[in-house]
Enzyme design. Structure first.
Site, PDB file in Angstrom:
ATOM      1  CB  ALA A 278       3.309  -4.218   8.838  1.00 48.97           C
ATOM      2  N   PRO A 280      -0.292   0.857   8.200  1.00 54.13           N
ATOM      3  CG  PRO A 280      -1.680   2.422   9.272  1.00 54.13           C
ATOM      4  CD  PRO A 280      -1.731   1.188   8.408  1.00 54.13           C
ATOM      5  N   GLY A 281       1.045   0.270  10.588  1.00 50.24           N
ATOM      6  CA  GLY A 281       1.854  -0.212  11.697  1.00 50.24           C
ATOM      7  C   GLY A 281       1.196  -0.333  13.045  1.00 50.24           C
ATOM      8  CG  ASP A 328       4.649  -9.293  -4.104  1.00 51.37           C
ATOM      9  OD1 ASP A 328       3.704  -9.411  -3.294  1.00 51.37           O
ATOM     10  OD2 ASP A 328       4.530  -9.550  -5.323  1.00 51.37           O
ATOM     11  CG  ASP A 345      -4.846  -5.526   8.970  1.00 49.90           C
ATOM     12  OD1 ASP A 345      -6.051  -5.728   8.745  1.00 49.90           O
ATOM     13  OD2 ASP A 345      -4.381  -4.411   9.268  1.00 49.90           O
ATOM     14  CB  CYS A 398     -11.023  -2.471   8.123  1.00 51.14           C
ATOM     15  SG  CYS A 398     -10.175  -1.711   6.718  1.00 51.14           S
TER      16      CYS A 398
END
Length: 460
Positions: A278, A280-281, A328, A345, A398
């Protein structure tokens, strides 16, 4: 060409200090943030002047890190010794001078040369200051004579790498995927200063309300095609925390393509969502906004410090339905069968965000990508066990490297044949490219947003 105005020489010294740290192995953004935080700028300067100095130092650092191959090639061609044989400080002083001459059109040539000579003297290179002066003036003589001082080789692939400053392996990858013309376009796109996109918090505001507040503050924004809750800042400078609605939690910073990932997952009000990686959120808070108070989002990460930042942002956005889990994410047994929708992600090479991470192009290689692909596969396999029967799993990165994208999905589907790729809805995004296999790839030079790969998976 960048057109920032010239700034006091202190900015150049700050930049040199950061570049020396980067040369020693530090990450550019970390070293810059640390150095600017410790910098003692002149108290006689106005706040605006100090802000301009910091901005100029930032421009120099990120620009030189991006363009280092091009700058080294110029030193190789203009100097008596190649760049990698130069004393480290001298090499960086030459980078600073050449970068200003070649890319900063608003910096007077005389200022670029003279301040570089002064910088050399101030950093113990008094005897070599003549080398700086001579090489930079040689660059000027050639460019003012109508000849580009940068001579490129006949090999078109190597020429692209030198001209735009990328490693040969990355150029070869893009040539195989895109061909020469689009590779050139992509290289140019990644050397631009990145745009800043916002995601409006649907629980606290509307897009129209945010646009109205920004217009009242004389701040220009524009809609982002295919991203209904997104707005792009137009030529904005200054602290984002000073923008209207920040403290009230009206919006978050999140690139358009990252927003699309949450839209592909398509969480529904009241559902439970698990964000496996997650921090940086941005996506976790986006999904918490969508599922509403009746739903729940679990944000997972190995680093408790990164989870604290997610919690702080959720508080600013007034999201009480977002919970964190430190651990983890290749072992999520407590979440098996618990989530309606799961997002992976995955940590990746970041090759779709090279404009935002100036040194990423120099840090990755085939070995690091192979290691990342192993981790990505492990995360995706574990995440699949967390999905309720009939639920949805989305994998996203990304990066634009097939080994981290298509290869990971193809391997997963072979290992778990009950899972199948589900193409996005016809109205998903705006002119996005959906492969025949059903996954989505965002090419920055085509869609004008960060490079991303995303795919929705469901059990048959």
């Amino acid at each position: 060409m960048t057109t920032r105005a010239a700034a006091p020489s202190g900015a150049r010294q700050l930049a040199l200090n950061v570049l020396l740290q980067v040369q020693a192995g530090a990450y550019a953004d970390v070293a810059l943030h640390r150095t600017l935080g410790q910098a003692k700028l002149s108290e006689s300067d106005s706040p605006g002047e100090r802000s301009a100095e910091r901005a100029f130092a930032t421009e120099l650092v990120y620009g030189i890190v991006r363009r280092q191959r091009t700058l080294d090639a110029l030193i190789d061609q203009l100097g008596s010794r190649p760049a990698d044989k130069q004393p480290p400080v001298l090499r960086l002083v030459l980078h600073l001078g050449l970068y200003q001459l070649r890319y900063l059109t608003a910096v007077p040539n005389s200022a670029a040369v003279n301040t570089s000579v002064d910088l050399a003297k101030a950093n113990g290179l008094g005897k070599l200051s003549g080398v700086v002066n001579g090489l930079l003036r040689q660059y000027l003589r050639q460019s003012e004579g109508g000849t580009d001082p940068l001579a490129l080789p006949d090999d078109s692939a190597i020429a692209l790498g030198i001209c735009h400053s990328y490693p040969d392996w990355l150029i070869a990858l893009w040539l195989d995927q895109l061909g020469a013309e689009e590779t050139d376009q992509l290289c140019q796109w990644f050397n631009q200063v990145p745009s800043i996109d916002l995601r409006v918090n649907r629980q606290q505001a509307t897009v129209e309300a945010v646009k109205t507040a920004f217009a009242a503050a004389d701040i220009a924004v524009e809609p982002i095609p295919g991203v209904p809750w997104g707005l792009r800042l137009v030529n904005h400078q200054g602290a984002l925390t000073n923008l209207p609605g920040y403290e009230a939690g009206w919006w978050s910073v999140q690139d358009a393509s990252a927003q699309l990932v949450g839209l592909l997952l398509d969480p529904q009000p009241g559902e439970t969502v698990l964000d496996v990686c997650a921090a940086p959120g941005g996506k976790a808070t986006q999904m918490a906004e969508i599922v509403g108070e009746g739903g729940k989002v679990w944000a997972c990460d190995r680093a408790p410090s990164r989870l604290k930042k997610i919690t702080a942002n959720a508080t600013r956005l007034s999201l009480t339905n977002l919970h964190t889990h430190a651990g983890d994410s290749t072992d999520l047994a407590q979440f098996h069968g618990q989530a309606d929708r799961v997002l992976v992600d995955a940590p990746c090479s970041g090759l779709g965000t090279l404009h935002r991470h100036a040194d990423a192009r120099w840090r990755q290689n085939s070995d690091s990508i192979a290691t990342l692909a192993e981790l990505q596969s492990a995360l995706l396999s574990e995440a699949a066990y967390c999905v309720k029967p009939g639920g949805t799993l989305v994998y996203a990165t990304c990066t634009l490297h097939p080994a981290e994208n298509e290869a990971v999905i193809e391997s997963f589907c072979r290992a778990y044949p009950t899972w199948q790729v589900q193409p996005p809805a016809p109205d998903f995004g705006d002119e996005l490219e959906v492969a025949s296999a059903g996954w989505v790839r965002v090419w920055p030079h085509r869609q004008n947003m960060d490079g991303f790969f995303m795919v929705k998976l469901q059990q048959a």
